[in-house]
Design a protein around this motif. Sequence first.
Motif, PDB file in Angstrom:
ATOM      1  N   SER A 391       6.730  52.367 -14.150  1.00 21.69           N
ATOM      2  CA  SER A 391       5.911  52.670 -12.972  1.00 21.69           C
ATOM      3  C   SER A 391       5.239  51.415 -12.434  1.00 21.69           C
ATOM      4  N   ARG A 392       4.775  50.574 -13.343  1.00 20.94           N
ATOM      5  CA  ARG A 392       4.124  49.339 -12.904  1.00 20.94           C
ATOM      6  C   ARG A 392       5.132  48.410 -12.221  1.00 20.94           C
ATOM      7  N   LEU A 393       6.341  48.303 -12.777  1.00 18.55           N
ATOM      8  CA  LEU A 393       7.352  47.444 -12.163  1.00 18.55           C
ATOM      9  C   LEU A 393       7.699  47.938 -10.757  1.00 18.55           C
ATOM     10  N   PHE A 394       7.826  49.270 -10.614  1.00 18.34           N
ATOM     11  CA  PHE A 394       8.104  49.838  -9.291  1.00 18.34           C
ATOM     12  C   PHE A 394       6.972  49.511  -8.327  1.00 18.34           C
ATOM     13  N   ARG A 395       5.736  49.747  -8.764  1.00 19.28           N
ATOM     14  CA  ARG A 395       4.593  49.498  -7.886  1.00 19.28           C
ATOM     15  C   ARG A 395       4.544  48.041  -7.449  1.00 19.28           C
ATOM     16  N   ASP A 396       4.699  47.126  -8.389  1.00 15.27           N
ATOM     17  CA  ASP A 396       4.601  45.706  -8.048  1.00 15.27           C
ATOM     18  C   ASP A 396       5.748  45.262  -7.151  1.00 15.27           C
ATOM     19  N   ALA A 397       6.925  45.868  -7.326  1.00 18.41           N
ATOM     20  CA  ALA A 397       8.046  45.548  -6.437  1.00 18.41           C
ATOM     21  C   ALA A 397       7.743  46.005  -5.009  1.00 18.41           C
ATOM     22  N   VAL A 398       7.165  47.194  -4.884  1.00 18.27           N
ATOM     23  CA  VAL A 398       6.769  47.695  -3.562  1.00 18.27           C
ATOM     24  C   VAL A 398       5.746  46.764  -2.931  1.00 18.27           C
ATOM     25  N   LEU A 399       4.764  46.331  -3.718  1.00 23.02           N
ATOM     26  CA  LEU A 399       3.733  45.440  -3.193  1.00 23.02           C
ATOM     27  C   LEU A 399       4.320  44.095  -2.775  1.00 23.02           C
ATOM     28  N   ASP A 400       5.259  43.575  -3.544  1.00 22.10           N
ATOM     29  CA  ASP A 400       5.902  42.308  -3.167  1.00 22.10           C
ATOM     30  C   ASP A 400       6.603  42.429  -1.813  1.00 22.10           C
ATOM     31  N   LEU A 401       7.245  43.575  -1.579  1.00 24.12           N
ATOM     32  CA  LEU A 401       7.982  43.771  -0.335  1.00 24.12           C
ATOM     33  C   LEU A 401       7.069  44.051   0.854  1.00 24.12           C
ATOM     34  N   ALA A 402       5.891  44.602   0.572  1.00 23.49           N
ATOM     35  CA  ALA A 402       5.040  45.112   1.653  1.00 23.49           C
ATOM     36  C   ALA A 402       4.540  44.023   2.586  1.00 23.49           C
ATOM     37  N   LYS A 403       4.446  42.805   2.119  1.00 21.79           N
ATOM     38  CA  LYS A 403       3.928  41.744   2.980  1.00 21.79           C
ATOM     39  C   LYS A 403       4.831  41.513   4.187  1.00 21.79           C
ATOM     40  N   ASP A 404       6.127  41.652   3.996  1.00 18.39           N
ATOM     41  CA  ASP A 404       7.070  41.313   5.064  1.00 18.39           C
ATOM     42  C   ASP A 404       7.844  42.499   5.617  1.00 18.39           C
ATOM     43  N   HIS A 405       7.733  43.665   4.986  1.00 17.53           N
ATOM     44  CA  HIS A 405       8.586  44.789   5.377  1.00 17.53           C
ATOM     45  C   HIS A 405       7.738  46.044   5.600  1.00 17.53           C
ATOM     46  N   ALA A 406       7.801  46.568   6.807  1.00 23.18           N
ATOM     47  CA  ALA A 406       6.979  47.729   7.150  1.00 23.18           C
ATOM     48  C   ALA A 406       7.357  48.949   6.327  1.00 23.18           C
ATOM     49  N   PHE A 407       8.653  49.113   6.000  1.00 21.78           N
ATOM     50  CA  PHE A 407       9.042  50.315   5.259  1.00 21.78           C
ATOM     51  C   PHE A 407       8.349  50.374   3.908  1.00 21.78           C
ATOM     52  N   ALA A 408       8.117  49.210   3.283  1.00 23.43           N
ATOM     53  CA  ALA A 408       7.468  49.192   1.973  1.00 23.43           C
ATOM     54  C   ALA A 408       5.988  49.534   2.090  1.00 23.43           C
ATOM     55  N   ARG A 409       5.366  49.201   3.216  1.00 23.40           N
ATOM     56  CA  ARG A 409       3.938  49.517   3.375  1.00 23.40           C
ATOM     57  C   ARG A 409       3.682  51.017   3.347  1.00 23.40           C
ATOM     58  N   ARG A 410       4.683  51.785   3.798  1.00 24.01           N
ATOM     59  CA  ARG A 410       4.519  53.245   3.772  1.00 24.01           C
ATOM     60  C   ARG A 410       4.505  53.784   2.350  1.00 24.01           C
ATOM     61  N   LEU A 411       5.022  52.977   1.411  1.00 26.84           N
ATOM     62  CA  LEU A 411       5.040  53.401   0.008  1.00 26.84           C
ATOM     63  C   LEU A 411       3.786  52.975  -0.746  1.00 26.84           C
ATOM     64  N   VAL A 412       3.041  52.017  -0.192  1.00 22.23           N
ATOM     65  CA  VAL A 412       1.816  51.545  -0.845  1.00 22.23           C
ATOM     66  C   VAL A 412       0.754  52.624  -0.709  1.00 22.23           C
ATOM     67  N   ASN A 413       0.058  52.900  -1.804  1.00 18.73           N
ATOM     68  CA  ASN A 413      -0.942  53.963  -1.770  1.00 18.73           C
ATOM     69  C   ASN A 413      -2.208  53.476  -2.466  1.00 18.73           C
ATOM     70  N   SER A 414      -3.162  53.023  -1.662  1.00 19.64           N
ATOM     71  CA  SER A 414      -4.461  52.618  -2.199  1.00 19.64           C
ATOM     72  C   SER A 414      -5.503  53.709  -1.947  1.00 19.64           C
ATOM     73  N   GLY A 415      -5.005  54.926  -1.699  1.00 18.80           N
ATOM     74  CA  GLY A 415      -5.864  56.060  -1.385  1.00 18.80           C
ATOM     75  C   GLY A 415      -5.662  56.466   0.060  1.00 18.80           C
ATOM     76  N   ARG A 416      -4.785  57.461   0.323  1.00 19.59           N
ATOM     77  CA  ARG A 416      -4.608  57.960   1.683  1.00 19.59           C
ATOM     78  C   ARG A 416      -5.930  58.555   2.146  1.00 19.59           C
TER      79      ARG A 416
END
Length: 564
Positions: A391-416
């Motif tokens: 789970s941590r590896l998945f989360r960190d991979a999503v966070l790495d992608l989120a800086k440059d890719h909008a699709f990954a930002r939709r997966l980031v969840n810091s509290g909807r």
Amino acid sequence: MKLRDLARARGEGIDYQTVSFDYERCADQDAGTVVRHPVVVVGAGPVGMSLAIDLAQQGVRVVLLDADHKLSVGSRAICFAKRTLEIFDRLGCGDRMVAKGVSWNVGKVFFRNEQLYAFDLLPESGHERPAFINLQQYYVEGYLAERIAELPLIELRWRHAVTAVQPHGDHVIVTVDTPEGPYTLHADYLIACDGSRSPVRHMIGQESHGRVFHDRFLIADVKMHADFPPERWFWFDPPFHPNRSVLLHRQPDDVWRIDFQLGWEADPEAAKQPENVIPLVKALLGPNVPFELEWVSVYTFSCSRMDRFRHGRVIFAGDAAHLVSPFGARGANSGVQDAENLAWKLAAVLRGQAGEALLDSYGTEREYAADENIGHSTRATDFITPKSEVSRLFRDAVLDLAKDHAFARRLVNSGRLSVPATLRNSPLNTPDADPFEGHMVPGAPATDAAVTVDGRPTWLLRQLHGSRFAALVFDAPDAPQRLAAVRDAAAGLAELDLLLVSDTVRRIEGARCLIDTEGLLARRYDGRAGTVYLLRPDQHVCARWREPSSASVRAALRRALALH
């Protein structure tokens, strides 16, 4: 202090964190016989006070009981959402809260030492209220208490603790303990707003069911002068608190809320000690930034709810009914929305306008909303605090992608963050018979827009009242006939405000003309000429038509009152 003295002071020189209220003997203790009240509310927090005010404004007498004699200690809930502010507006204290609070719409998400992206929770103009304000809970409670003191139909009794509840078919017997001993009263309805540990819930043999997450967070309210903007900042794995998460929020009075993830192994008592808190704050702020600790607490994430919120004449709201993890600001906001949902229904039943089935719809709608909130909160918690290496590896991979890719930002969840539920499947809705576009479906809370009434700029939601239905009629050549048909449909059934939405001033008897100043109403409601929206007293859409008949409007009103 007596409540009326607090109202006279109106905040001048009042320290809401330390003010205490006098115990006062009530008339029920001297009555000689048991007195029956229409509504007794247990718990004078934001939910119980909001419910009492709403009922009183609709002509219902309320006894509000609280075991304590103070407002909340520490800031506790601080994020109050746009929808909640709109409810506070109707209750008569929204302006004060917004004036005191820190308004914000923007959030930023960081991963390690980089900002990934920013988001705007209210990117469009044409709304009176911001997405959120930050305001300490003791201010919210203080302002609500001052409003209560202005309303003669509410009796707020401090240090009156409910010790026993006996439900019966047509009433509830309540035993209350005081410094002078116990007394008994009867209530047509007992509303439990007495918090997550709800004594009333235990008294009637009910439980909440859910999930406890194995993690702990430290809240540190820090008083300091800082030039950080009024934004929500959330860090994943920051260098100043590695392998954990941190949240920063600004509050009034130079107070800043900082949440530090601690991990499940942390000792809650030890973590609250200044010698352990101060190094964490210094690591975030730097060694040379002066600050003072104002309040510190440790909490555990959990999500739970009662199976049913209504148990005959005993009804539960707020944390007594459902509990969510704090990220997302869904606790107090959903509780105040519980209160709004229940108030108009309870008032309608007590007036004889509707039957018990309308109160059943409170459970149907707010249990759905609680499930939606719990789902969002659970997903956020799982993302923020991964419990396995995968789970941590998945989360960190999503966070790495989120800086440059909008699709990954939709997966980031810091509290909807909290938004009101759209009650799409409510039994009170009349399904669409005509095609519409946009979000104002039956069950949706009404969205605001700038309007002009009698030459005065104002807002749509300011024209909607919590005790009456409203019909929005978009202007057309036959508008007088449409307005008359809607008015006739409500005759003898429900009080109804008629609001004509137009781009020019029109004088039609029995209707208030709203000039759609910027065309926002027509755009947001897909309001073609002749369109009619029916809004419930709690400002939710319950029906809409392109070509309504008097019969269809009357059927929709009966359905919205659970009379069909």
